[in-house]
Scaffold this motif. Structure first.
Motif, PDB file in Angstrom:
ATOM      1  N   SER A 210       0.867  -1.174   0.000  1.00 30.45           N
ATOM      2  CA  SER A 210       0.000   0.000   0.000  1.00 30.45           C
ATOM      3  C   SER A 210       0.903   1.222   0.000  1.00 30.45           C
ATOM      4  O   SER A 210       1.966   1.212   0.639  1.00 30.45           O
ATOM      5  CB  SER A 210      -0.921   0.002   1.225  1.00 30.45           C
ATOM      6  OG  SER A 210      -0.172  -0.030   2.424  1.00 30.45           O
ATOM      7  N   ILE A 211       0.502   2.258  -0.718  1.00 26.33           N
ATOM      8  CA  ILE A 211       1.349   3.440  -0.831  1.00 26.33           C
ATOM      9  C   ILE A 211       0.506   4.695  -0.687  1.00 26.33           C
ATOM     10  O   ILE A 211      -0.600   4.789  -1.216  1.00 26.33           O
ATOM     11  CB  ILE A 211       2.134   3.432  -2.167  1.00 26.33           C
ATOM     12  CG1 ILE A 211       3.166   4.560  -2.201  1.00 26.33           C
ATOM     13  CG2 ILE A 211       1.197   3.486  -3.372  1.00 26.33           C
ATOM     14  CD1 ILE A 211       4.208   4.386  -3.302  1.00 26.33           C
TER      15      ILE A 211
ATOM     16  N   PRO B  37      -2.546  13.826  -4.436  1.00 29.60           N
ATOM     17  CA  PRO B  37      -3.489  12.823  -4.977  1.00 29.60           C
ATOM     18  C   PRO B  37      -3.121  12.337  -6.372  1.00 29.60           C
ATOM     19  O   PRO B  37      -3.252  11.135  -6.669  1.00 29.60           O
ATOM     20  CB  PRO B  37      -4.831  13.559  -4.979  1.00 29.60           C
ATOM     21  CG  PRO B  37      -4.679  14.654  -3.972  1.00 29.60           C
ATOM     22  CD  PRO B  37      -3.241  15.059  -4.046  1.00 29.60           C
ATOM     23  N   ALA B  38      -2.661  13.242  -7.233  1.00 26.07           N
ATOM     24  CA  ALA B  38      -2.314  12.843  -8.604  1.00 26.07           C
ATOM     25  C   ALA B  38      -1.114  11.901  -8.611  1.00 26.07           C
ATOM     26  O   ALA B  38      -1.105  10.890  -9.331  1.00 26.07           O
ATOM     27  CB  ALA B  38      -2.030  14.079  -9.448  1.00 26.07           C
TER      28      ALA B  38
ATOM     29  N   ALA C 283      -3.352   4.401  -1.229  1.00 25.42           N
ATOM     30  CA  ALA C 283      -4.223   4.633  -0.081  1.00 25.42           C
ATOM     31  C   ALA C 283      -4.465   6.125   0.066  1.00 25.42           C
ATOM     32  O   ALA C 283      -3.535   6.927  -0.044  1.00 25.42           O
ATOM     33  CB  ALA C 283      -3.588   4.069   1.185  1.00 25.42           C
ATOM     34  N   ASP C 284      -5.696   6.497   0.344  1.00 29.44           N
ATOM     35  CA  ASP C 284      -6.051   7.916   0.437  1.00 29.44           C
ATOM     36  C   ASP C 284      -5.457   8.597   1.658  1.00 29.44           C
ATOM     37  O   ASP C 284      -5.250   9.816   1.649  1.00 29.44           O
ATOM     38  CB  ASP C 284      -7.572   8.073   0.459  1.00 29.44           C
ATOM     39  CG  ASP C 284      -8.214   7.718  -0.878  1.00 29.44           C
ATOM     40  OD1 ASP C 284      -7.491   7.712  -1.892  1.00 29.44           O
ATOM     41  OD2 ASP C 284      -9.427   7.439  -0.895  1.00 29.44           O
ATOM     42  N   THR C 285      -5.223   7.835   2.721  1.00 31.93           N
ATOM     43  CA  THR C 285      -4.661   8.421   3.939  1.00 31.93           C
ATOM     44  C   THR C 285      -3.459   7.617   4.403  1.00 31.93           C
ATOM     45  O   THR C 285      -3.328   6.421   4.092  1.00 31.93           O
ATOM     46  CB  THR C 285      -5.700   8.453   5.081  1.00 31.93           C
ATOM     47  OG1 THR C 285      -6.015   7.102   5.463  1.00 31.93           O
ATOM     48  CG2 THR C 285      -6.963   9.191   4.656  1.00 31.93           C
TER      49      THR C 285
ATOM     50  N   VAL D   6      -0.913   2.284   6.418  1.00 32.61           N
ATOM     51  CA  VAL D   6      -0.066   1.551   7.360  1.00 32.61           C
ATOM     52  C   VAL D   6      -0.838   0.621   8.286  1.00 32.61           C
ATOM     53  O   VAL D   6      -0.234  -0.190   8.994  1.00 32.61           O
ATOM     54  CB  VAL D   6       0.770   2.527   8.222  1.00 32.61           C
ATOM     55  CG1 VAL D   6       1.533   3.494   7.337  1.00 32.61           C
ATOM     56  CG2 VAL D   6      -0.089   3.279   9.228  1.00 32.61           C
ATOM     57  N   ALA D   7      -2.154   0.691   8.294  1.00 33.44           N
ATOM     58  CA  ALA D   7      -2.964  -0.014   9.296  1.00 33.44           C
ATOM     59  C   ALA D   7      -2.676  -1.500   9.372  1.00 33.44           C
ATOM     60  O   ALA D   7      -2.597  -2.069  10.472  1.00 33.44           O
ATOM     61  CB  ALA D   7      -4.445   0.223   9.018  1.00 33.44           C
TER      62      ALA D   7
END
Length: 302
Positions: free
Chosen positions: A30-31, A36-37, A66-68, A73-74
């Protein structure tokens, strides 16, 4: 621990390449990036890079933007920060990472020069925090410097070394957390002397580059500096040092020539001139030559 999921924070030049290295080895990534772009474009950039290398472009499907930061990292077993080289920014990012990551997750910074102990100073649990200095381009250069900071646990270092070796990297253990670690201290010591030679009028920049590329530079990928010293003999090495070391540049800060270039807006190929003048065609030729050289190595060996 057998890490299965990696999180990368920062999707710039280094971040997306690190994500590609893990995804290419079969791990889920996940990154997150604040832009956003840039964040959304990561899978496409990785797919294009894999195609250029002749590797399976389907590996890009294992990278999920990932948006946040918290979402990225969750569920991660390992979190690697790859944001710009700004100490305060990195400290803020790691405060967020520690608050959102699992207690068992390994945390690492990809800084190339800032001491890891400074970056991790505000963390409550520093045993799992360390440096992993990847080299550009990270999906092609084998070496990763694993930096043990004050408080980093031995078992955590071993786990990171094993993870990196498992994806085909060549990790090395940096046992003392010094600025620049190993590689950049060596590299920039040479760069300082190269700049000093030009500044002193010994030669021009093109000549410095030609000397390196057409002499000892040809040996460096197969013969390290201390191997070379043993090859020629420590007695000969000592003799040379007695003659030359006292005359090498010892300026404690950046040399005036470099300061003047930056002040004048001569920032290198991106502005058309630095130590040398560059047309866009010339600059692109250098990039192509580097890419072609790196592609000679088997992508699966990196």
């Amino acid at each position: 621990m057998q890490p299965k999921r990696i999180a990368v924070i920062g999707a710039g030049l280094m971040g997306h390449g690190i994500a590609q290295a893990f995804a290419g080895a079969g791990l889920a990534v996940s990154i997150h990036d604040a832009d956003p772009a840039r964040r959304a474009g990561v899978p496409g950039r990785i797919r294009e890079s894999l195609e250029q290398l002749g590797a399976d472009p389907a590996a890009a499907d294992r990278v999920t933007p990932a948006d946040t930061l918290a979402a990225a990292v969750a569920d991660a077993d390992v979190v690697i920060e790859a944001v710009p080289e700004d100490l305060e920014l990195k400290k803020r990012v790691f405060a967020e990472i520690e608050a959102a990551a699992r207690p068992s997750a390994l945390l690492a910074s990809n800084t190339s020069v800032i001491p890891i102990t400074q970056i991790m100073a505000g963390l409550a649990h520093r045993r799992r925090a360390m440096g992993t200095h990847w080299w550009n381009p990270p999906h092609q250069i084998p070496l990763v410097e694993v930096v043990q900071a004050e408080g980093t646990g031995d078992a955590e270092i071993e786990a990171m070394m094993a993870l990196l070796a498992g994806i085909g990297k060549k990790p090395v253990h940096v046992r003392r957390d010094v600025p620049g670690f190993i590689g950049n201290r060596l590299q920039h010591a040479m760069w300082r002397e190269a700049i000093a030679l030009v500044q002193a009028g010994v030669c021009d920049a093109a000549t410095v580059d030609e000397v390196v590329k057409e002499s000892f530079g040809r040996r460096l990928s197969v013969l390290g500096p201390l191997e070379n010293a043993d090859l020629v003999g420590t007695d000969l090495t000592l003799m040379v040092h007695r003659y030359v070391l006292h005359d090498l540049d010892r300026t404690p800060g950046p040399l005036p020539l470099l300061e003047d270039l930056v002040a004048a807006g001569r920032l290198g190929m991106k502005t058309g001139g630095g130590f040398r003048d560059w047309t866009e065609a010339e600059a692109q030729a250098v990039r192509t030559r580097l890419a072609d050289h790196l592609c000679r190595f088997d992508v699966h060996d990196t």
